[in-house]
Design a protein around this motif. Structure first.
Motif, PDB file in Angstrom:
ATOM      1  N   VAL A 128      -1.700   5.997 -12.417  1.00 36.38           N
ATOM      2  CA  VAL A 128      -0.607   5.609 -11.409  1.00 36.38           C
ATOM      3  C   VAL A 128      -1.233   4.599 -10.322  1.00 36.38           C
ATOM      4  O   VAL A 128      -0.649   3.647 -10.154  1.00 36.38           O
ATOM      5  CB  VAL A 128      -0.153   6.817 -10.647  1.00 36.38           C
ATOM      6  N   HIS A 129      -2.435   4.708  -9.929  1.00 36.45           N
ATOM      7  CA  HIS A 129      -3.063   4.150  -8.638  1.00 36.45           C
ATOM      8  C   HIS A 129      -3.691   2.812  -9.526  1.00 36.45           C
ATOM      9  O   HIS A 129      -4.126   2.990 -10.519  1.00 36.45           O
ATOM     10  CB  HIS A 129      -4.310   4.892  -8.097  1.00 36.45           C
TER      11      HIS A 129
ATOM     12  N   ALA B 256      -2.202  10.049  -5.596  1.00 39.79           N
ATOM     13  CA  ALA B 256      -1.097   9.072  -6.036  1.00 39.79           C
ATOM     14  C   ALA B 256       0.006   9.919  -6.887  1.00 39.79           C
ATOM     15  O   ALA B 256       0.865   9.523  -6.450  1.00 39.79           O
ATOM     16  CB  ALA B 256      -1.604   7.893  -6.533  1.00 39.79           C
ATOM     17  N   GLN B 257      -0.645  10.375  -7.743  1.00 35.84           N
ATOM     18  CA  GLN B 257       0.565  11.266  -8.730  1.00 35.84           C
ATOM     19  C   GLN B 257       1.219  12.041  -8.081  1.00 35.84           C
ATOM     20  O   GLN B 257       2.627  12.067  -8.200  1.00 35.84           O
ATOM     21  CB  GLN B 257      -0.352  11.955  -9.926  1.00 35.84           C
TER      22      GLN B 257
ATOM     23  N   ASP C  69       1.859  12.240  -4.555  1.00 33.76           N
ATOM     24  CA  ASP C  69       2.850  11.505  -3.556  1.00 33.76           C
ATOM     25  C   ASP C  69       3.791  10.678  -4.317  1.00 33.76           C
ATOM     26  O   ASP C  69       5.010  10.469  -3.755  1.00 33.76           O
ATOM     27  CB  ASP C  69       1.999  10.372  -2.892  1.00 33.76           C
ATOM     28  N   THR C  70       3.599   9.995  -5.597  1.00 32.13           N
ATOM     29  CA  THR C  70       4.448   9.338  -6.340  1.00 32.13           C
ATOM     30  C   THR C  70       5.768  10.400  -6.727  1.00 32.13           C
ATOM     31  O   THR C  70       6.992  10.082  -6.686  1.00 32.13           O
ATOM     32  CB  THR C  70       3.971   8.769  -7.747  1.00 32.13           C
TER      33      THR C  70
ATOM     34  N   GLU D 118       7.721  11.166  -3.628  1.00 34.15           N
ATOM     35  CA  GLU D 118       8.586   9.907  -3.082  1.00 34.15           C
ATOM     36  C   GLU D 118       9.863   9.909  -4.142  1.00 34.15           C
ATOM     37  O   GLU D 118      10.965   9.104  -3.687  1.00 34.15           O
ATOM     38  CB  GLU D 118       7.614   8.634  -2.998  1.00 34.15           C
TER      39      GLU D 118
END
Length: 287
Positions: free
Chosen positions: A86-87, A122-123, A125-126, A129
């Protein structure tokens, strides 16, 4: 009070989280997970880097009753069905073909702890979100449990205040050499549990090792092996259509798990076995 007492149960109860792994891997995985979660399965976790993530996230938004966490993913294990991180700046997680490493051993060899933490944050947070009411975290293929990355896993659970799949390790049953080797890991579990987080007394990850047609017998035996206390039973319910058949050789087992966890077969086994199924949301909300 123990974690079980906080949710109105006792240490003598056989309390089991019936978990669907690999939600978000593909539309077939999403379809199979949904029907199982509407029946005997209690929760599942989403693979954020995968092609089926957007569909899974929409499902989570449309169905807030579903109990879904984040299946922390550091591998893309299939030859012809690939996904990357993802990042956009985690080069040690990327294999030569642009996807994640296929095996845990390759990830452990190549990935830096810094890239792993950056990617896993990032995973999560994604997912948040995208509107996923994440109830927990766990690990795809168990890669994040390697001693190289384990501290990151516990740190994420505590930072995001999300219960994680963490199995209990009985120190008394370990030989001295393993006690020494796993000392840091055992200390991490103790710190995690002392913060009020749940630790699972038993777990069974042997989801797909059965001959097609024997799924009920196999899963009943798995449940019988889980004693009193809090347990975690892993499944991989998915729709065995042409898409799934093109991805994985164990599509028959995944499809059979979808059937038996959605048609009442496993619900009957749970009831006759005196099992009390719960989801991860109950554990999260008790923190």
């Amino acid at each position: 009070m123990s974690v079980l007492e906080q949710i109105g149960m006792s240490e003598q109860d056989r309390v089991v989280v019936i978990h669907v792994d690999d939600v978000g891997m593909s539309p077939a995985a999403n379809s199979g997970a949904l029907v199982a979660l509407e029946a005997a399965a209690t929760c599942g976790s989403i693979m954020v880097p995968c092609p089926g993530f957007e569909e899974a996230a929409k499902l989570a938004r449309d169905r807030p009753d579903l109990d879904l966490g984040v299946h922390l993913t550091l591998n893309a294990e299939y030859e012809s069905y690939r996904w990357g991180p993802v990042h956009d700046d985690v080069p040690s997680l990327v294999s030569p073909d642009g996807g994640m490493w296929r095996t845990t051993a390759e990830t452990v060899e190549h990935a830096t702890a810094e890239d792993v933490e950056r990617e896993l944050r990032a995973q999560i947070d994604t997912a948040l979100e995208a509107g996923v009411d994440a109830t927990h975290i766990d690990s795809h293929m168990g890669t994040v449990f390697d001693v190289k990355f384990a501290e990151i896993y516990f740190k994420l659970a505590l930072d995001y205040r999300l219960p994680a799949f963490v199995p209990r390790v009985n120190r008394d049953n370990l030989p001295d050499n393993l006690k020494e080797m796993l000392a840091d890991y055992l200390d991490m579990i103790d710190k995690y549990e002392s913060s009020g987080m749940p630790v699972f007394d038993y777990f069974d990850a042997n989801s797909l090792s059965f001959e097609p047609g024997t799924g009920v017998k196999h899963n009943a035996a798995r449940l019988e092996g889980l004693g009193a206390g809090l347990s975690y039973l892993i499944t991989h319910c998915a729709l065995g259509n042409q898409e799934l058949q093109s991805i994985t050789h164990d599509w028959r087992q995944r499809d059979e798990e979808r059937k038996i966890y959605s048609d009442g077969s496993m619900a009957a086994v749970l009831e006759t076995g005196g099992v009390k199924p719960i989801g991860m949301r109950e554990l999260r909300d008790s923190l």
